[in-house]
Design a protein around this motif. Structure first.
Motif, short mmCIF file in Angstrom:
data_model
loop_
_atom_site.label_atom_id
_atom_site.label_comp_id
_atom_site.label_asym_id
_atom_site.label_seq_id
_atom_site.Cartn_x
_atom_site.Cartn_y
_atom_site.Cartn_z
N GLY A 154 24.97 -99.28 -68.66
CA GLY A 154 24.11 -100.45 -68.43
C GLY A 154 24.08 -101.39 -69.61
O GLY A 154 23.17 -102.23 -69.71
N GLY A 155 25.00 -101.23 -70.52
CA GLY A 155 25.04 -102.11 -71.68
C GLY A 155 24.17 -101.64 -72.83
O GLY A 155 24.05 -102.32 -73.84
N GLY A 156 23.58 -100.43 -72.71
CA GLY A 156 22.74 -99.90 -73.80
C GLY A 156 23.05 -98.44 -74.03
O GLY A 156 23.62 -97.73 -73.17
N ASP A 157 22.72 -97.90 -75.21
CA ASP A 157 22.97 -96.50 -75.53
C ASP A 157 22.15 -95.58 -74.64
O ASP A 157 20.96 -95.82 -74.42
N ILE A 158 22.78 -94.52 -74.16
CA ILE A 158 22.08 -93.49 -73.40
C ILE A 158 21.40 -92.58 -74.40
O ILE A 158 22.06 -91.86 -75.16
N THR A 159 20.08 -92.58 -74.41
CA THR A 159 19.32 -91.82 -75.40
C THR A 159 18.83 -90.48 -74.87
O THR A 159 18.39 -89.63 -75.65
N ALA A 160 18.89 -90.25 -73.57
CA ALA A 160 18.49 -88.97 -72.98
C ALA A 160 19.16 -88.84 -71.63
O ALA A 160 19.35 -89.84 -70.91
N ARG A 161 19.53 -87.58 -71.26
CA ARG A 161 20.12 -87.34 -69.96
C ARG A 161 19.89 -85.89 -69.58
O ARG A 161 19.63 -85.04 -70.44
N GLY A 162 20.01 -85.58 -68.30
CA GLY A 162 19.80 -84.23 -67.81
C GLY A 162 19.58 -84.28 -66.31
O GLY A 162 19.98 -85.22 -65.62
N VAL A 163 18.93 -83.21 -65.78
CA VAL A 163 18.55 -83.20 -64.36
C VAL A 163 17.06 -82.88 -64.29
O VAL A 163 16.50 -82.22 -65.18
N CYS A 164 16.41 -83.34 -63.18
CA CYS A 164 15.02 -83.00 -62.91
C CYS A 164 14.93 -82.48 -61.49
O CYS A 164 15.74 -82.84 -60.63
N TRP A 165 13.96 -81.58 -61.25
CA TRP A 165 13.89 -80.96 -59.92
C TRP A 165 12.44 -80.67 -59.53
O TRP A 165 11.55 -80.59 -60.38
N SER A 166 12.28 -80.50 -58.21
CA SER A 166 10.96 -80.23 -57.65
C SER A 166 11.15 -79.68 -56.24
O SER A 166 12.25 -79.77 -55.67
N THR A 167 10.09 -79.13 -55.68
CA THR A 167 10.14 -78.68 -54.28
C THR A 167 9.88 -79.84 -53.33
O THR A 167 9.88 -79.66 -52.11
N THR A 168 9.63 -81.04 -53.86
CA THR A 168 9.46 -82.24 -53.04
C THR A 168 10.56 -83.24 -53.37
O THR A 168 11.21 -83.14 -54.42
N ALA A 169 10.75 -84.20 -52.47
CA ALA A 169 11.85 -85.15 -52.61
C ALA A 169 11.63 -86.06 -53.82
O ALA A 169 10.52 -86.27 -54.30
#
Length: 822
Positions: A154-169
Motif C-alpha cells: 500500500g505504499g507504506g512499510d508493513i509493521t505487523a502481520r499474522g493471522v487472527c481467529w474466532s468462533t464468529t465470522a
C-alpha cells in the motif's frame, strides 16, 4: 646568414603563440534546465535535466538535488548522473509518503556549480495493504497452521502481520492472533489453544501507516478427542459384587455413544473384555453394578466413555472383595509303603465359601507338616483325591496331612504317621588323587544309611571292573554316614585300577559309582644345576641337586658340558655317584677364553633328566702368564679387563718405555705403566702406543685389537643410533655409562650393565710422555689408522655419559681391549 634568418623566424613564431594565448577568454558556469517530475509514488519519483552549455569548460558532474525546502543544493539529497552536456534522467529514492519536495537540476565545471529552474511535487499517500489468507493445514484437536501472503504494502512499510481467529465470522486483531514479523511476502502462523471439535474463522492481517487490512476469511473445524471423565469410588463391596460408576465432564467434541466401568485383577483394565458394564450415553454422572467377582480378591476399576474418536478411561481405583473361611477336609490312611514311596490323599467336605485353588498332601518327620514341607499338588476344586509321596528316606517315620487352599488360606486334615522300609545304604565314590607309582587316595560319601545303621565302609579296588569287598584289596574306614578318605596301597606302576566305595547295613552291601585311574609310570628325575665357580683357564667347578628320583632309582648323576647349547651325557660329562641329593663336579680339559654350556643330569630306569643350562667363559691367558675374564657383549666376545701383557703373543718382549721421554717420537711398539708404577698393572693394566697395537701380535692367539668398525658394532648394540657411530667427538646417549665400572670413576661411576667393566686408567701424553687423567679418563686404542701420524681411539670420561670417537697421535699411551676372532 641563412642560419641567422632561421633563428629569427622561430623567435617570431613563439612570440605570436604567447600573444594569442594571453588574449584567451575565461570560462563561464554551465547553463541547464530542470525536467518536470514524473513517475511519482509514495517513496520515489523521476526527474532530470538538460545541460545546454558547458560555459566553455568540461562539465564534470551533473544530476538533480532535492529537499522539503525551496532551492535545494548539492549539499542536500542528490543523484549523480554522468558528465558533459545534454539531457539526462534522474531517479529520486528514499522519499516520504504524502510530502512536498523541491527539485533542481545541477551541473558542475571548473568555474563552479549551476542549477536549473526549481520544480516541486508531492509524493503519493499510503493506502491499505493487499493480502490473502493461506488455507488451514495441520489441523489437530487444539492446534492448526495457516498464514498469508502480502502482495502489496500500500505504499507504506508493513509493521505487523499474522493471522487472527474466532468462533464468529470476520475476526480481527482484537480476537486471538499471531504476530509473524514485518514486511511483505508469505508467512506461516501457528494457531494454538483451540478447543477440540470446534469451527473457527481465520483471516490474515497486515498493518501499515494507513491501518490494518485483512485477507479473505477461511473456516476450519478442529479434530475431536476422546472424552474426559473420572471414576467413582467403589461401594457396597461383597465377596462377589460391588458398585462404582463415573462422571463424563467433556465429550471431546464428539457425542459419547457408550459408557460404563471395566475391571480386572491387574492394573489398567480395558473395556474390550467381558468384565465391563454398559450404562447409557452422553455426558454426566452414571452408576455401575459390578458382578461375578471372586471372594477376597483385589480388583482394579476404571470408568470408560466412547465417542467418535475412541475410548477414554477415568482414574483407576481398587477394592478387595470380602474374605472367605478356611475349607474343611480329612486325610486318607497311608498305603503302598516302600523304602522311598507311599500313597495317601484326602477329602474336601467344604470349600469355605471360596474356590479351592490347590489341594494335596504334605509330609515331614515332625508332627503337623505344612505346605512349606514336602508336598504334592492335585489340582483344584473340592471332593476326594489321591496323592503319591516320593523321595522318602528308608526306615524313617513320617507325618502326613491333606491340605486345601482357598481365598481364606490353607486348611489341613488330620495328622497320620507311617514308617518306610529300610534299604541298602547310598554311597558315592570320591575321585582318585595323589596317584604315585604304588599308592593313591580315594574315599566316599555315605549320603543315606538306608534306614539302618552303617556298620562298615571303605573302598575296594581291582584291575577288573566292578570290584567288591575282598581282603587285601579294600580298606575299612569306620561306620555311619558322611564322607571318608581311603589310602590305596600295594599298587603296580603304570597299571589301570577300578575303584568303588562301599557301605554295609543290616539290609546288605551297597557300592558307589566306579572310578578308574592309572598308577604313575617312572618319569625322568628332577635335577637342578649348580652355579659354576672356580673358573680357570682349562677347568671349573659345578654340580647339582637331584630333588626327585621320578619314581625310580637314580643310577647315575653328574654334569655334562660342551661348547654348544644343551649338552648331554653323549658328550663330555662327569659321574658323581647315585641317588638323590646334592653333588659337586669338576670340569676339566677346557679351552681358555671359550664359552661353555653346563647341565646337571640324573638317570633312572626310565630316562635321563637334565637341570637348567648354565653358561660361563673360561679365563683367557697371555704370553706373560696373565689371565683375563671374557664374555659376550652382543654377538662379540670381549676381554672384560684391560690388557697387561709385557710380551707379544709369540713370546717376544715388548719395548718397555721406562721414562716419559721414550714415549715422545717412538716409531716402534712399546708399553709402560701409568706414572711408571707397575703397581697400576692389576687394576688398570698397561698403556701401549699404537705401534704395539699395529704389530698384530699384542693380543693372545685367536684374539685381536678391535677395529674402529668393531667398536661401532659394540656401540650400536648398546643403543647408539647407527647414523652417529662414525661421527667425530662425543656421540650417543648413555653408552659410556653402561660401559663404565660401578666404582673408580668418582662421581661419574657407571652402571656396567654391558659387562665391559671400563676403568679410568688414564693415558700417556704423546707430546711429552707424561701420565695424565687416571681416575677420570679411559682411552682405548682401535686397530684402525686415521692417517699416517694418527689412529682412532675411544674415550670414556667420568663427567660424560656418552662415548667419544677421535684420532690421536700414535705415540700416545692408551689402554687396550681384545676381541675374539670370528
Amino acid at each position: 646568414m641563412k642560419k641567422i634568418f632561421n633563428i629569427l623566424i622561430v623567435v617570431m613564431f613563439v612570440s605570436g603563440i604567447l600573444i594569442v594565448n594571453g588574449c584567451k577568454k575565461k570560462p563561464d558556469p554551465p547553463t541547464l534546465t530542470t525536467t518536470a517530475v514524473s513517475g511519482i509514488t509514495t517513496k520515489t519519483a523521476t526527474s532530470g535535466g538538460n545541460v545546454t552549455s558547458d560555459g566553455g569548460a568540461a562539465v564534470t558532474a551533473r544530476g538533480v538535488c532535492w529537499s522539503t525546502t525551496a532551492k535545494p543544493a548539492i549539499t542536500d539529497s542528490k543523484t549523480t548522473d554522468g558528465t558533459g552536456t545534454g539531457a539526462f534522467t534522474s531517479n529520486l529514492t528514499g522519499l516520504s509518503a504524502n510530502t512536498l519536495y523541491y527539485v533542481r537540476a545541477y551541473a558542475t565545471n571548473s568555474e563552479g556549480t549551476s542549477y536549473g529552474n526549481e520544480v516541486s511535487f508531492t509524493t503519493s499517500e499510503v493506502v491499505a495493504a493487499t493480502l490473502t489468507t493461506a488455507a488451514v493445514t495441520g489441523i489437530a484437536s487444539t492446534t492448526a497452521t495457516s498464514g498469508g501472503e502480502i502482495t502489496a504494502d500500500g505504499g507504506g512499510d508493513i509493521t505487523a502481520r499474522g493471522v487472527c481467529w474466532s468462533t464468529t465470522a470476520n475476526p480481527t486483531t482484537a480476537n486471538n492472533k499471531t504476530e509473524n514479523g514485518v514486511g511483505t511476502g508469505a508467512f506461516t502462523s501457528s494457531l494454538e489453544g483451540l478447543l477440540p471439535g470446534t469451527t473457527y474463522h481465520v483471516r490474515a492481517y497486515a498493518t501499515n501507516a494507513s491501518g490494518t487490512a485483512y485477507g479473505a476469511e477461511v473456516t476450519f473445524t478442529t479434530l475431536s478427542v476422546v472424552p474426559t471423565l473420572t471414576t467413582a469410588d467403589a461401594s457396597a463391596v461383597t465377596t462377589t459384587t460391588a458398585t462404582s460408576g463415573g462422571n463424563i465432564t467433556s465429550d471431546g467434541g464428539s457425542p459419547v455413544t457408550a459408557r460404563g466401568v471395566c475391571w480386572g485383577t491387574s492394573t489398567g483394565p480395558v473395556a474390550t473384555g467381558p468384565n465391563r458394564t454398559t450404562d447409557g450415553t452422553g455426558t454426566g454422572s452414571f452408576t455401575s453394578s459390578i458382578t461375578g467377582l471372586a471372594a477376597n480378591t483385589t480388583y482394579y476399576v476404571r470408568a470408560y466413555a466412547t465417542n467418535g474418536v475412541g475410548t477414554a478411561y477415568g482414574n483407576e481405583i481398587s477394592f478387595k472383595t470380602s474374605e472367605v473361611v478356611l475349607p474343611t477336609l480329612t486325610t486318607t490312611a497311608v498305603s503302598g509303603l516302600t523304602g522311598t514311596t507311599a500313597v495317601s490323599g484326602g477329602t474336601i467336605t467344604s470349600d469355605g465359601g471360596g474356590s479351592i485353588t490347590q489341594k494335596g498332601v504334605c509330609w515331614g518327620t515332625e508332627a503337623n507338616p505344612t505346605t512349606s514341607n514336602s508336598r504334592t499338588t492335585q489340582g483344584a476344586g473340592s471332593g476326594s483325591f489321591t496323592s503319591n509321596l516320593t523321595g522318602l528316606q528308608p526306615g524313617t517315620t513320617y507325618h502326613v496331612r491333606a491340605y486345601a487352599i482357598n481365598a481364606a488360606g490353607t486348611a489341613y486334615g488330620n495328622d497320620i504317621t507311617f514308617t518306610t522300609a529300610a534299604v541298602e545304604p547310598t554311597v558315592t565314590t570320591t575321585s582318585v588323587s595323589a596317584i604315585t607309582q604304588t599308592t593313591a587316595a580315594s574315599g566316599g560319601n555315605v549320603t543315606a544309611t538306608g534306614g539302618a545303621p552303617v556298620t562298615a565302609r571303605g573302598v575296594c579296588w581291582s584291575t577288573s571292573r566292578n570290584p567288591t569287598v575282598v581282603p587285601g584289596s579294600s580298606t575299612s574306614n569306620g561306620t555311619g554316614a558322611g564322607s571318608f578318605t581311603s589310602n590305596i596301597t600295594g599298587l603296580t606302576p603304570g597299571t589301570i585300577y577300578y575303584v568303588r566305595a562301599y557301605a554295609i547295613n543290616s539290609v546288605g552291601t551297597a557300592y558307589g559309582n566306579e572310578v578308574s585311574f592309572t598308577t604313575s609310570a617312572v618319569t625322568a628325575p628332577v635335577v637342578t644345576t649348580a652355579a659354576v665357580s672356580a673358573i680357570g683357564l682349562s677347568g671349573a667347578t659345578s654340580g647339582g641337586n637331584v630333588t626327585s628320583a621320578g619314581g625310580g632309582t637314580v643310577t647315575a648323576k653328574g654334569i655334562c658340558w660342551g661348547t654348544n647349547p644343551n649338552p648331554t651325557i653323549q658328550g663330555a660329562h662327569s659321574e658323581d655317584g647315585t641317588g638323590t641329593g646334592s653333588f659337586s663336579s669338576s670340569i676339566t680339559g677346557l679351552t681358555p677364553g671359550t664359552r661353555y654350556y653346563v647341565r646337571a643330569y640324573a638317570t633312572n630306569s626310565a630316562t635321563t633328566g637334565y637341570g637348567e643350562q648354565v653358561t660361563f667363559y673360561t679365563l683367557l691367558g697371555d704370553s706373560d702368564g696373565n689371565t683375563y675374564r671374557v664374555g659376550n657383549i652382543g654377538d662379540q666376545v670381549w676381554m672384560l679387563e684391560n690388557l697387561k701383557t709385557t710380551k707379544y703373543s709369540g713370546g717376544t718382549d715388548i719395548n718397555y718405555l721406562e721414562t716419559d721421554a721414550l714415549w715422545v717420537g717412538a716409531t716402534e711398539g712399546g708399553y709402560g705403566w701409568y706414572a711408571n708404577l707397575s703397581s697400576n698393572k692389576n687394576t688398570y693394566g698397561a698403556l701401549y702406543n699404537w705401534f704395539a697395537v699395529n704389530s698384530g701380535m699384542l693380543c693372545p692367539t685367536g684374539w685381536h685389537v678391535p677395529s674402529d668398525a668393531e667398536y661401532g658394532v659394540l656401540e650400536v648394540h648398546l643403543g647408539m643410533a647407527p647414523g652417529v657411530v662414525n661421527d667425530y667427538g662425543w656421540r650417543g646417549s648413555t653408552q659410556g655409562t653402561v660401559m663404565k665400572n660401578t666404582t673408580g670413576w668418582g662421581d661419574g661411576n657407571g652402571t656396567n650393565t654391558s659387562g665391559f667393566t671400563a676403568v679410568p686408567a688414564g693415558y700417556r701424553y704423546y707430546a711429552n710422555g707424561s701420565s695424565q687423567g687416571q681416575g677420570a679418563y679411559g682411552y682405548f686404542w682401535t686397530a684402525t689408522e686415521t692417517d699416517a701420524p694418527r689412529a682412532w681411539n675411544r674415550l670414556l670420561w667420568s663427567d660424560e655419559a656418552r662415548v667419544s670417537r677421535a684420532a690421536v697421535e700414535k705415540q700416545a699411551g692408551k689402554s687396550v681391549r681384545c676381541v675374539k676372532d670370528n
